[in-house]
Design a protein around this motif. Structure first.
Motif, short mmCIF file in Angstrom:
data_model
loop_
_atom_site.label_atom_id
_atom_site.label_comp_id
_atom_site.label_asym_id
_atom_site.label_seq_id
_atom_site.Cartn_x
_atom_site.Cartn_y
_atom_site.Cartn_z
N LYS A 154 -20.52 -10.14 13.09
CA LYS A 154 -21.99 -10.09 13.20
C LYS A 154 -22.47 -10.72 14.50
N GLU A 155 -21.60 -11.51 15.16
CA GLU A 155 -21.97 -12.02 16.48
C GLU A 155 -21.90 -10.91 17.53
N LEU A 156 -20.97 -9.97 17.32
CA LEU A 156 -20.82 -8.87 18.27
C LEU A 156 -21.71 -7.68 17.92
N LEU A 157 -21.87 -7.44 16.63
CA LEU A 157 -22.72 -6.34 16.15
C LEU A 157 -23.75 -6.90 15.19
N PRO A 158 -24.83 -7.45 15.71
CA PRO A 158 -25.84 -8.07 14.82
C PRO A 158 -26.53 -7.03 13.94
N ASN A 159 -27.04 -7.50 12.80
CA ASN A 159 -27.75 -6.63 11.87
C ASN A 159 -29.23 -6.55 12.22
N GLU A 160 -29.89 -5.54 11.68
CA GLU A 160 -31.34 -5.51 11.71
C GLU A 160 -31.87 -6.65 10.84
N LEU A 161 -33.11 -7.07 11.10
CA LEU A 161 -33.68 -8.18 10.35
C LEU A 161 -33.85 -7.84 8.87
N LEU A 162 -34.29 -6.61 8.58
CA LEU A 162 -34.65 -6.25 7.21
C LEU A 162 -33.73 -5.17 6.65
N ASP A 163 -33.43 -5.30 5.36
CA ASP A 163 -32.60 -4.34 4.67
C ASP A 163 -33.05 -4.26 3.22
N THR A 164 -32.34 -3.50 2.40
CA THR A 164 -32.67 -3.38 0.99
C THR A 164 -31.42 -3.56 0.15
N ALA A 165 -31.65 -3.94 -1.12
CA ALA A 165 -30.59 -3.97 -2.12
C ALA A 165 -31.12 -3.32 -3.39
N TYR A 166 -30.20 -2.91 -4.26
CA TYR A 166 -30.60 -2.25 -5.51
C TYR A 166 -29.88 -2.95 -6.65
N PHE A 167 -30.48 -4.03 -7.13
CA PHE A 167 -29.93 -4.81 -8.24
C PHE A 167 -30.70 -4.50 -9.52
N VAL A 168 -29.98 -4.38 -10.63
CA VAL A 168 -30.58 -4.22 -11.95
C VAL A 168 -29.77 -5.07 -12.93
N ASN A 169 -30.44 -5.56 -13.98
CA ASN A 169 -29.77 -6.38 -15.01
C ASN A 169 -29.00 -7.55 -14.41
N ASN A 170 -29.52 -8.15 -13.32
CA ASN A 170 -28.85 -9.25 -12.62
C ASN A 170 -27.41 -8.88 -12.29
N SER A 171 -27.22 -7.66 -11.83
CA SER A 171 -25.89 -7.15 -11.53
C SER A 171 -25.93 -6.32 -10.26
N ASP A 172 -24.80 -6.27 -9.54
CA ASP A 172 -24.71 -5.44 -8.34
C ASP A 172 -23.89 -4.18 -8.58
N ILE A 173 -23.77 -3.78 -9.86
CA ILE A 173 -22.96 -2.61 -10.19
C ILE A 173 -23.49 -1.34 -9.53
N SER A 174 -24.81 -1.28 -9.29
CA SER A 174 -25.41 -0.11 -8.66
C SER A 174 -25.65 -0.30 -7.16
N GLU A 175 -25.25 -1.45 -6.63
CA GLU A 175 -25.46 -1.78 -5.21
C GLU A 175 -24.11 -1.74 -4.47
N TYR A 176 -24.06 -0.94 -3.42
CA TYR A 176 -22.80 -0.73 -2.72
C TYR A 176 -22.38 -1.91 -1.84
N TYR A 177 -23.32 -2.50 -1.11
CA TYR A 177 -22.95 -3.43 -0.04
C TYR A 177 -23.11 -4.90 -0.41
N TYR A 178 -24.22 -5.27 -1.04
CA TYR A 178 -24.51 -6.69 -1.28
C TYR A 178 -24.02 -7.14 -2.66
N LYS A 179 -23.56 -8.38 -2.69
CA LYS A 179 -23.11 -9.01 -3.93
C LYS A 179 -24.28 -9.80 -4.53
N PHE A 180 -24.53 -9.60 -5.82
CA PHE A 180 -25.58 -10.38 -6.47
C PHE A 180 -25.06 -11.77 -6.81
N ILE A 181 -25.79 -12.78 -6.40
CA ILE A 181 -25.43 -14.18 -6.69
C ILE A 181 -26.57 -14.76 -7.52
N SER A 182 -26.26 -15.15 -8.74
CA SER A 182 -27.30 -15.60 -9.66
C SER A 182 -27.84 -16.97 -9.27
#
Length: 311
Positions: free
Chosen positions: A170-198
């Motif tokens: 991420k130092e060489l290829l920085p991210n955009e400031l804003l992104d999205t996640a798709y969490f349901v039921n306090n779970s990341d089962i439907s989210e490809y990239y981000y891990k849900f941390i309770s």
């Protein structure tokens, strides 16, 4: 944000296919509309909310829509429901409507004026400004709250097995400031990239019911949050809203929302790799109004180190 552009059918089809969103709004409209009410559907789009109000007993519905392409879809749906005598179309901005209809008595204003972090362009500000100028006694939504999750959100660990080493820096290829996640039921089962941390903790950034509650400073509203630790390069903040439509009828994109399979809202993810403090300021430009960005996180949200001595 949503998939597709506002003037394309796919975006409207996704919105009206969101059963949680549509059914929650219908419950609120059914509760709020009294027979004979004059209703304004603010940012009418396909006309779904105004048609709900007409069905529930409104005498007159003014459907305000700025987009000349979208208003044709609105007219189609009104004709489909045979409500031409109740629903009146208005092509233009809320500002021009206010000038032309300044003496109009409005009983209820209804709008789906929110984005993933509440402020999708300046529509929410204009909604509250309209309600204030017309002294509208009833509004849907009636209260807005924006939160940030108590724990940082991180990318999921890679599970691909290869005979070579790879490190996407991420130092060489920085991210955009804003992104999205798709969490349901306090779970990341439907989210490809981000891990849900309770987290049992959440921080309320803003709460307001009317425009005077917003404490706008040169176009911005600001709030500071203190996390447990300084963020690392992989840490992100997650924001979500809670919107009260009527009394105890609430709509939210909280990560514990039920898995309906059709949610059209995401959680907002904010990249913290350039923030060097656990005391973080969240700042939103509530007046920013750039069109054509519907399929991307709206760029009116900023983060940085909080300069306040205390929260």
């Amino acid at each position: 944000m949503f998939k597709g552009k506002y003037s394309n059918s796919i975006s409207h089809d996704i919105m009206v296919s969101d059963s949680y969103r549509m059914e929650t709004y219908y419950k609120a409209i059914k509760n709020k509309v009294s027979k004979g009410d004059v209703v304004v559907d603010f940012g009418a789009g396909s006309g779904v909310l105004g048609l709900m109000a007409a069905y529930c007993g409104a005498k007159k519905v003014y459907a305000i829509e700025e987009d000349p392409v979208v208003i044709e879809q609105l007219k189609h749906n009104v004709k489909l429901n045979k409500m031409e005598k109740i629903v009146e179309f208005y092509l233009g901005s809320s500002e021009s409507f206010i000038k032309e209809k300044s003496n109009l008595k409005v009983d209820l204003i209804v709008s789906e004026c929110i984005g993933d972090h509440l402020f999708e362009s300046r529509m929410l500000y204009d909604f509250l400004d309209f309600a204030d100028k017309f002294k509208v006694k009833k509004q849907i939504p009636e209260k807005f709250e924006l939160f940030v999750h108590g724990a940082y959100i991180k990318p999921k660990k890679k599970k691909v097995k290869l005979p070579i080493k790879l490190d996407i820096s991420k130092e060489l290829l920085p991210n955009e400031l804003l992104d999205t996640a798709y969490f349901v039921n306090n779970s990341d089962i439907s989210e490809y990239y981000y891990k849900f941390i309770s987290s049992k903790k959440e921080h309320k950034l803003f709460e307001f019911e009317k425009i005077s509650d917003m404490n706008i400073d040169r176009g911005y509203i600001k709030s500071c949050v203190k996390f447990k630790n300084n963020p690392t390069v992989n840490d992100n903040a997650m924001m979500y809203f809670k919107v009260t439509l009527d009394k105890d009828i609430v709509m939210t994109n909280h990560p514990n929302r039920p898995n309906t399979g059709s949610h059209s809202y995401y959680q907002r993810i904010i990249n913290l790799q350039n923030v060097n403090s656990n005391h973080i300021e969240f700042k939103i430009d509530v007046l920013k109004n750039t069109s054509g960005l519907e399929d991307s996180p709206f760029p009116n949200l900023f983060v940085g180190e909080c300069n306040e001595k205390s929260i």
